[in-house]
Design an enzyme around this catalytic site. Sequence first.
Site, short mmCIF file in Angstrom:
data_model
loop_
_atom_site.label_atom_id
_atom_site.label_comp_id
_atom_site.label_asym_id
_atom_site.label_seq_id
_atom_site.Cartn_x
_atom_site.Cartn_y
_atom_site.Cartn_z
CB ALA A 18 -0.90 0.00 1.22
CB CYS A 19 0.76 4.32 -2.05
SG CYS A 19 1.38 6.01 -2.04
CB ILE A 20 3.73 5.33 2.89
CG1 ILE A 20 3.64 5.72 4.37
CG2 ILE A 20 4.53 6.31 2.06
CD1 ILE A 20 4.94 5.63 5.11
CB ALA B 7 -1.56 3.79 3.63
#
Length: 137
Positions: free
Chosen positions: A82-84, A87
Amino acid sequence: MSQESCHFTLVITGAPYSSQAPQTALGFARAVVASGHAIDRVFLYGEGVHLASALSCPPSDEINWTSAWGEFLEQHSVPGIACIASALRRGLIDPAEQQRQELPASNLAAPFSIAGLGEWVEGVMQSSRVIYFHGGD
């Protein structure tokens, strides 16, 4: 005549239950593996990060897409990332970010992880194909 194996990075930008993106991507991923090809990674971006939430509780007569994806990722040793930035904006927190941000809890489902866009860039550079599954908004 042998067919060359392709390697895919999948990018999911649509959330489960409000788009078909995670469902369509999982069907595609299963077909890719069944055809002898490989999924290098699955990258969740934008609303797609909701797929990695451990707090998703669909009704008993609906598929739990988080669990279905988690099983696929574990079975085939595929990283689910998941893209930080996406997220954190949407309240998806891993234990490291929980501690860093001094939050009361984390809610990232196993086997997903949180990482930066470098993971997406690496997928673009290493995989034969990058396929996007959008939310359709």
